[in-house]
Structures are given as C-alpha cells and as structure tokens.
Scaffold this active site. Structure first.
Site, PDB file in Angstrom:
ATOM      1  N   ALA A  16      46.426  20.693  -6.107  1.00  0.00           N
ATOM      2  CA  ALA A  16      46.578  21.859  -5.218  1.00  0.00           C
ATOM      3  C   ALA A  16      48.075  22.135  -5.038  1.00  0.00           C
ATOM      4  O   ALA A  16      48.589  22.248  -3.923  1.00  0.00           O
ATOM      5  CB  ALA A  16      45.880  21.634  -3.874  1.00  0.00           C
TER       6      ALA A  16
ATOM      7  N   HIS B 132      55.647  20.868  -4.139  1.00  0.00           N
ATOM      8  CA  HIS B 132      55.490  19.933  -5.262  1.00  0.00           C
ATOM      9  C   HIS B 132      56.458  20.297  -6.391  1.00  0.00           C
ATOM     10  O   HIS B 132      57.024  19.415  -7.038  1.00  0.00           O
ATOM     11  CB  HIS B 132      54.068  20.005  -5.820  1.00  0.00           C
ATOM     12  CG  HIS B 132      53.002  19.546  -4.866  1.00  0.00           C
ATOM     13  ND1 HIS B 132      52.113  20.399  -4.269  1.00  0.00           N
ATOM     14  CD2 HIS B 132      52.672  18.310  -4.427  1.00  0.00           C
ATOM     15  CE1 HIS B 132      51.289  19.726  -3.503  1.00  0.00           C
ATOM     16  NE2 HIS B 132      51.599  18.453  -3.567  1.00  0.00           N
TER      17      HIS B 132
ATOM     18  N   LYS C 208      58.139  15.471   3.935  1.00  0.00           N
ATOM     19  CA  LYS C 208      57.185  15.984   4.929  1.00  0.00           C
ATOM     20  C   LYS C 208      56.300  14.844   5.416  1.00  0.00           C
ATOM     21  O   LYS C 208      56.049  14.708   6.606  1.00  0.00           O
ATOM     22  CB  LYS C 208      56.311  17.105   4.361  1.00  0.00           C
ATOM     23  CG  LYS C 208      55.360  17.637   5.444  1.00  0.00           C
ATOM     24  CD  LYS C 208      54.635  18.865   4.991  1.00  0.00           C
ATOM     25  CE  LYS C 208      53.386  18.529   4.257  1.00  0.00           C
ATOM     26  NZ  LYS C 208      52.324  17.967   5.138  1.00  0.00           N
TER      27      LYS C 208
ATOM     28  N   GLN D 198      54.828   8.183   5.370  1.00  0.00           N
ATOM     29  CA  GLN D 198      54.337   7.747   4.054  1.00  0.00           C
ATOM     30  C   GLN D 198      55.516   7.309   3.180  1.00  0.00           C
ATOM     31  O   GLN D 198      55.466   6.261   2.518  1.00  0.00           O
ATOM     32  CB  GLN D 198      53.573   8.889   3.375  1.00  0.00           C
ATOM     33  CG  GLN D 198      53.278   8.637   1.905  1.00  0.00           C
ATOM     34  CD  GLN D 198      52.414   9.712   1.281  1.00  0.00           C
ATOM     35  OE1 GLN D 198      51.210   9.696   1.439  1.00  0.00           O
ATOM     36  NE2 GLN D 198      53.015  10.648   0.556  1.00  0.00           N
TER      37      GLN D 198
HETATM   38  O1  PAF Z   1      51.317  12.606  -0.597  1.00  0.00           O
HETATM   39  C1  PAF Z   1      50.328  12.667  -1.353  1.00  0.00           C
HETATM   40  O2  PAF Z   1      50.015  13.703  -1.943  1.00  0.00           O
HETATM   41  C2  PAF Z   1      49.472  11.417  -1.552  1.00  0.00           C
HETATM   42  O3  PAF Z   1      49.373  10.673  -0.374  1.00  0.00           O
HETATM   43  C3  PAF Z   1      49.945  10.532  -2.729  1.00  0.00           C
HETATM   44  C4  PAF Z   1      51.331   9.956  -2.480  1.00  0.00           C
HETATM   45  C5  PAF Z   1      49.956  11.356  -4.015  1.00  0.00           C
HETATM   46  C6  PAF Z   1      48.983   9.367  -2.917  1.00  0.00           C
HETATM   47  O4  PAF Z   1      47.690   9.801  -3.205  1.00  0.00           O
END
Ligand code: PAF
Length: 285
Positions: free
Chosen positions: A36, A41, A153, A157
């Site tokens: 998506a 990205h 963002k 993570q």
């Molecule tokens: O940030 C994301 O899109 C997801 O958490 C990742 C790092 C691709 C892991 O599935």
C-alpha cells in the site's frame, strides 16, 4: 538506464538476485514494507538508493504484528500499483514472499525487546513489537543487507529495531528517515485512505496541535500541563480518543518526569479519528 527489476516470490528467486550483487561487491539496502505504498515509502526508497548500489523492497503484510480483531484482513493490498511505483523508482528487487512461505506452521520463536518497546504502543497493541521484531529479523537474515531503512513516523518501532539489531549483533546499519507529510502536515500512512473528507480535515489538526505542544514545552511549559492541554485540543477538534500523548527521551525512550524539560526529547502521540488510529511524533529541542 532502467534496470531489469526482479520480482522475487520465493527464496531461490531472491537469492539468485542477491548473489549476483554480492559477486559484483555491490552494497544492498533493504526497505521493508507492508505494501500500500505512498510517497512516504518512496522517500525511503530514494534514501536507500543514495546509500547503496542495490535496493531491495519487501512487501509483506505480516500477520504476527496484528492482534486478533485488528485490520489484518482489511489491510490495503495494492500489489500491482506498488510494483508500478517501485518500477518507476528503478529498484533492483521487489521481494513479495508467498504468505505461506514466511512462517512455518509450527513456528514458536518469540523475540521480546524490552525497554524501548515498553509502554506507548505496547500499552495498546501488546504483541505488536514481538511481531515486528520477528519479521524484521527474518527479513534481515534472508537478505543480509548492508542498510535497512525505516521511517521515523513509527518512532518507537525504529527505536525497537535499533535495539534489536544491537542486542542480537545483526550486521546491518539501521537508517531512520524523516517523516513524509502531506501539504497540511499530516504524516503519510497507508491507513489514511480510510478517512473521509471530514476525517481528513480532523486528522490534519494532529500535527499542528502536536507541534504547538512541543514548542510550548521548549519554551518552558511544564510537560504535564502542555500534554493535557494538547489532549483536550485533540478531543475538541474531533478525535474520538487519544491513546497517548507523552514525552520521552529521544533514543532510549525513557519516561521523563513531568516537570520542565532540560534536554532534547521526543513528543509521541496516538489518537483515533473515524476508526483510524493515527500516530505521529515531533522533536522537542
Ligand atoms: O512499518 C511497517 O510497515 C512494518 O511494521 C514493517 C517494518 C515492514 C514490518 O512488517
């Protein structure tokens, strides 16, 4: 000149591409995604291309990071559009593993990252970082890139992945990329497409409220007072609930006491708008 893009759907297609690059002593960046794809990205991809000779983008909606009842089934899947966008960016490999090939049916290993992964998102999505740690480790092991690129963002993570990579001696350099925003400052996210025009208008207030909260703390407003004010503003602006609006230290994400800040920090926020959970963050200098 455009490269011939490899679309690898299994390990042997992936490995034959990678071994060619390695034979030529070329460096590799990995941009892990769940597809998506949007401009955020593509910014990661552009950064990857600056860092290394070869760029691999993985597309995999990872089931282990979704809790029961979250939007795993409904998560947007736009594979042909993603492939078009990545072709335009001239990446080298798009890795789209067959969903059944990623986890053995009887897989049991868990990776639990402490410290940075505690609180904030984990209070609301308790198994999220376990799932992320597992899939990121698997992708890093399968691809063994020199660089792995993640967006800021998902700030917690990113901090969690940095910790994981350091703690497990995974030989990769983790690179964080600045948040990509629309013209109104809304952080780009694959889930923004669920918002209707009214929701979008509300969502676009998040960054403004967050920035004014961060600026008021930089100028000496007490943390508790500033975050409570921002929370009230979010609710008044149409957000249905606020999961958190908290200040943490920028790297270890240690909780900072609620007084006046004396060193740089990070403001992190998660709030719901029309059933869409938005997250964002901002530096406090
Ligand atoms: O940030 C994301 O899109 C997801 O958490 C990742 C790092 C691709 C892991 O599935």
């Amino acid at each position: 000149m455009m490269n011939k893009i490899i679309i690898a759907r299994n390990k042997s297609e992936l490995n034959s591409g990678i071994s060619q690059f390695r034979k030529n002593n070329e460096t590799i960046s990995l941009v892990p995604t769940m597809g998506a794809l949007h401009d955020g990205h593509l910014k990661l991809v552009k950064l990857a291309k600056l860092k290394s000779d070869r760029t691999i983008v993985s597309i995999y909606v990872n089931p282990t990071q979704f809790a029961p009842g979250e939007d795993f089934e409904l998560y947007p899947r736009t594979e042909s559009n993603d492939i078009n966008l990545l072709t335009h960016e001239n990446v080298d490999i798009i890795y789209i593993p067959n969903p059944r090939s990623m986890y053995d049916e009887d897989h049991t290993t868990k990776i639990v990252v402490g410290g940075v992964a505690e609180g904030l998102e984990t209070n609301h999505r308790p198994t999220f970082f376990e799932g992320v740690a597992l899939i990121v480790t698997k992708l890093l092991n399968r691809i063994q890139p020199d660089y792995a690129i993640f967006g800021e963002k998902d700030y917690q993570q990113l901090a969690t992945i940095r910790r994981l990579v350091d703690d497990l001696d995974i030989p990769v350099k983790v690179i964080g990329a600045e948040i990509a925003r629309d013209n109104h400052g809304l952080a780009l996210s694959s889930r923004n497409k669920y918002l209707n025009p009214n929701g979008l208008e509300i969502a676009r207030k998040l960054n403004k409220i967050m920035i004014s909260c961060a600026n008021s703390m930089s100028k000496g407003t007490n943390v508790d007072e500033a975050t409570q004010t921002a929370k009230a503003q979010l609710l008044k602006s149409g957000f249905s609930s606020v999961d958190y609006i908290e200040v943490r230290s920028p790297n270890s994400l240690t909780i900072l006491e609620g007084g006046v800040l004396s060193s740089p920090a990070r403001l992190l926020v998660a709030a719901h708008c029309q059933d869409v959970r938005l997250i964002d963050n901002y530096p406090i200098s």
